[in-house]
Design a protein around this motif. Structure first.
Motif, mmCIF file in Angstrom:
data_model
loop_
_atom_site.group_PDB
_atom_site.id
_atom_site.type_symbol
_atom_site.label_atom_id
_atom_site.label_comp_id
_atom_site.label_asym_id
_atom_site.label_seq_id
_atom_site.Cartn_x
_atom_site.Cartn_y
_atom_site.Cartn_z
ATOM 1 N N PHE A 43 0.813 -1.207 0.000
ATOM 2 C CA PHE A 43 0.000 0.000 0.000
ATOM 3 C C PHE A 43 0.851 1.263 0.000
ATOM 4 O O PHE A 43 1.969 1.271 0.504
ATOM 5 C CB PHE A 43 -0.896 0.046 1.245
ATOM 6 C CG PHE A 43 -1.947 -1.017 1.306
ATOM 7 C CD1 PHE A 43 -2.818 -1.218 0.249
ATOM 8 C CD2 PHE A 43 -2.070 -1.813 2.438
ATOM 9 C CE1 PHE A 43 -3.792 -2.195 0.308
ATOM 10 C CE2 PHE A 43 -3.043 -2.790 2.512
ATOM 11 C CZ PHE A 43 -3.905 -2.992 1.451
ATOM 12 N N THR A 44 0.286 2.331 -0.562
ATOM 13 C CA THR A 44 0.823 3.662 -0.281
ATOM 14 C C THR A 44 0.310 4.059 1.102
ATOM 15 O O THR A 44 -0.594 3.417 1.659
ATOM 16 C CB THR A 44 0.344 4.684 -1.317
ATOM 17 O OG1 THR A 44 -1.091 4.846 -1.183
ATOM 18 C CG2 THR A 44 0.686 4.251 -2.736
ATOM 19 N N GLU A 47 -3.412 4.750 0.862
ATOM 20 C CA GLU A 47 -4.181 3.511 0.710
ATOM 21 C C GLU A 47 -4.276 2.771 2.039
ATOM 22 O O GLU A 47 -5.315 2.204 2.379
ATOM 23 C CB GLU A 47 -3.523 2.622 -0.339
ATOM 24 C CG GLU A 47 -3.686 3.117 -1.766
ATOM 25 C CD GLU A 47 -2.853 2.328 -2.762
ATOM 26 O OE1 GLU A 47 -3.131 2.416 -3.966
ATOM 27 O OE2 GLU A 47 -1.902 1.625 -2.326
ATOM 28 N N SER A 113 -3.935 -8.733 -5.397
ATOM 29 C CA SER A 113 -3.349 -7.394 -5.439
ATOM 30 C C SER A 113 -4.051 -6.524 -6.477
ATOM 31 O O SER A 113 -4.305 -5.336 -6.246
ATOM 32 C CB SER A 113 -1.853 -7.472 -5.738
ATOM 33 O OG SER A 113 -1.600 -8.094 -6.984
ATOM 34 N N GLU A 114 -4.399 -7.103 -7.632
ATOM 35 C CA GLU A 114 -5.123 -6.349 -8.659
ATOM 36 C C GLU A 114 -6.536 -6.001 -8.187
ATOM 37 O O GLU A 114 -7.034 -4.902 -8.461
ATOM 38 C CB GLU A 114 -5.178 -7.168 -9.944
ATOM 39 C CG GLU A 114 -3.831 -7.338 -10.625
ATOM 40 C CD GLU A 114 -3.851 -8.355 -11.750
ATOM 41 O OE1 GLU A 114 -2.959 -8.304 -12.614
ATOM 42 O OE2 GLU A 114 -4.757 -9.226 -11.753
ATOM 43 N N TYR A 116 -7.481 -5.427 -5.127
ATOM 44 C CA TYR A 116 -7.375 -4.323 -4.179
ATOM 45 C C TYR A 116 -7.111 -3.000 -4.891
ATOM 46 O O TYR A 116 -7.668 -1.963 -4.510
ATOM 47 C CB TYR A 116 -6.272 -4.595 -3.163
ATOM 48 C CG TYR A 116 -6.775 -5.236 -1.888
ATOM 49 C CD1 TYR A 116 -6.990 -4.489 -0.735
ATOM 50 C CD2 TYR A 116 -7.045 -6.593 -1.844
ATOM 51 C CE1 TYR A 116 -7.450 -5.080 0.427
ATOM 52 C CE2 TYR A 116 -7.502 -7.193 -0.690
ATOM 53 C CZ TYR A 116 -7.709 -6.432 0.457
ATOM 54 O OH TYR A 116 -8.182 -7.012 1.602
ATOM 55 N N ARG A 117 -6.256 -3.008 -5.903
ATOM 56 C CA ARG A 117 -5.969 -1.765 -6.622
ATOM 57 C C ARG A 117 -7.241 -1.187 -7.229
ATOM 58 O O ARG A 117 -7.464 0.028 -7.201
ATOM 59 C CB ARG A 117 -4.932 -2.024 -7.717
ATOM 60 C CG ARG A 117 -3.529 -2.277 -7.209
ATOM 61 C CD ARG A 117 -2.887 -0.997 -6.710
ATOM 62 N NE ARG A 117 -1.516 -1.208 -6.280
ATOM 63 C CZ ARG A 117 -1.037 -0.870 -5.093
ATOM 64 N NH1 ARG A 117 -1.826 -0.296 -4.203
ATOM 65 N NH2 ARG A 117 0.210 -1.096 -4.774
ATOM 66 N N GLU A 118 -8.088 -2.050 -7.792
ATOM 67 C CA GLU A 118 -9.344 -1.576 -8.371
ATOM 68 C C GLU A 118 -10.327 -1.171 -7.280
ATOM 69 O O GLU A 118 -11.005 -0.149 -7.385
ATOM 70 C CB GLU A 118 -9.955 -2.673 -9.252
ATOM 71 C CG GLU A 118 -9.247 -2.881 -10.574
ATOM 72 C CD GLU A 118 -9.236 -1.621 -11.425
ATOM 73 O OE1 GLU A 118 -10.317 -1.024 -11.618
ATOM 74 O OE2 GLU A 118 -8.149 -1.221 -11.888
ATOM 75 N N LEU A 120 -9.747 -0.076 -4.306
ATOM 76 C CA LEU A 120 -9.344 1.156 -3.623
ATOM 77 C C LEU A 120 -9.831 2.406 -4.359
ATOM 78 O O LEU A 120 -10.002 3.455 -3.745
ATOM 79 C CB LEU A 120 -7.829 1.192 -3.458
ATOM 80 C CG LEU A 120 -7.289 0.398 -2.274
ATOM 81 C CD1 LEU A 120 -5.807 0.119 -2.430
ATOM 82 C CD2 LEU A 120 -7.561 1.133 -0.960
ATOM 83 N N LYS A 121 -10.066 2.290 -5.655
ATOM 84 C CA LYS A 121 -10.587 3.430 -6.412
ATOM 85 C C LYS A 121 -11.996 3.782 -5.928
ATOM 86 O O LYS A 121 -12.374 4.960 -5.906
ATOM 87 C CB LYS A 121 -10.611 3.101 -7.902
ATOM 88 C CG LYS A 121 -9.231 2.877 -8.521
ATOM 89 C CD LYS A 121 -9.342 2.475 -9.980
ATOM 90 C CE LYS A 121 -7.966 2.194 -10.594
ATOM 91 N NZ LYS A 121 -8.070 1.746 -12.004
#
Length: 220
Positions: A43-44, A47, A113-114, A116-118, A120-121
């Motif tokens: 995470f950043t 995030e 991981s993909e 979560y990236r989506e 989080l948007k």
């Protein structure tokens, strides 16, 4: 090389809690100037704040005991997504990707991981919302694969062995009275016969007498 990011938290929320290094060695975070900095792998910092807030609504702290924030659940999730699990190393990922029966499990293409990236948007401004609005936002996505993963990971992070980053100071085990992964109670059978037995909570590393290397630290 990606710039290392940290999650900065109030000392009251995390000070003195156990985490584990990449080598699997236990470290205890100590507060400086009222805050602590926790190194992030996936995470950043922003995030991580969003996920912390979301997990806190899924497993909040209340009169019965501490919740996801106190247990460092976000650190558990961060470690898992940065490791082999997050990249779907152990799942068959070839097509076709089709709708299937629930008992077949997740059948789509995206890795954790993909996902979560989506996801989080959708939760971009989540940490700044009121608690009521946070709950409404989560209800709006509760049927999504992302929310199902987030809920599953929140529960895992509450009750995992501390070597994985969650269940800080074994507070999740304290909630349910779990003493840790003890292999046998043979020696205690006679000693506590007819008396209440409340063993001290013990992590896997404490039982082994050495650091235990978590699977998420394995090389790809």
């Amino acid at each position: 090389m990606k710039r290392r990011e940290f999650l900065t938290l109030p000392a009251a929320a995390i000070g003195g809690k156990l985490l584990y290094t990449l080598a699997g060695e236990p470290i205890r975070l100590q507060a400086q100037n009222g805050t602590v900095k926790v190194p992030l792998r996936f995470f950043t910092a922003e995030e991580a704040r969003v996920i912390t807030a979301a997990c806190a609504r899924i497993f909040p702290s209340d009169a019965s005991g501490p919740g996801a924030t106190e247990a460092n659940v976000v650190i558990y999730i961060d470690r898992q997504l940065a490791g082999p699990y997050g990249r779907d190393k152990y799942r068959y990922t070839k097509g076709p990707w089709v709708e299937s029966y629930p008992e077949h499990g997740y059948q789509d293409k995206a890795s954790p991981s993909e996902t979560y990236r989506e996801g989080l948007k959708v939760l971009a401004d989540f940490a700044s919302l009121s608690l009521a609005d946070q709950d409404a936002r989560l209800r709006s996505i509760e049927k999504s694969h992302f929310f199902q993963l987030l809920r599953q990971h929140t529960i895992e992070g509450m009750f995992c062995d501390p070597m994985h980053g969650g269940n800080a100071d074994m507070i999740g085990w304290q909630l349910i009275g779990f003493p840790g992964p003890r292999m046998s109670y043979f020696e205690e059978v006679d000693r506590y016969y007819g008396r209440e037995f409340r063993p001290k909570r013990t992590s896997l590393a404490q039982i082994l007498g050495r650091p235990a290397r978590p699977g998420e630290d394995n090389k790809p």
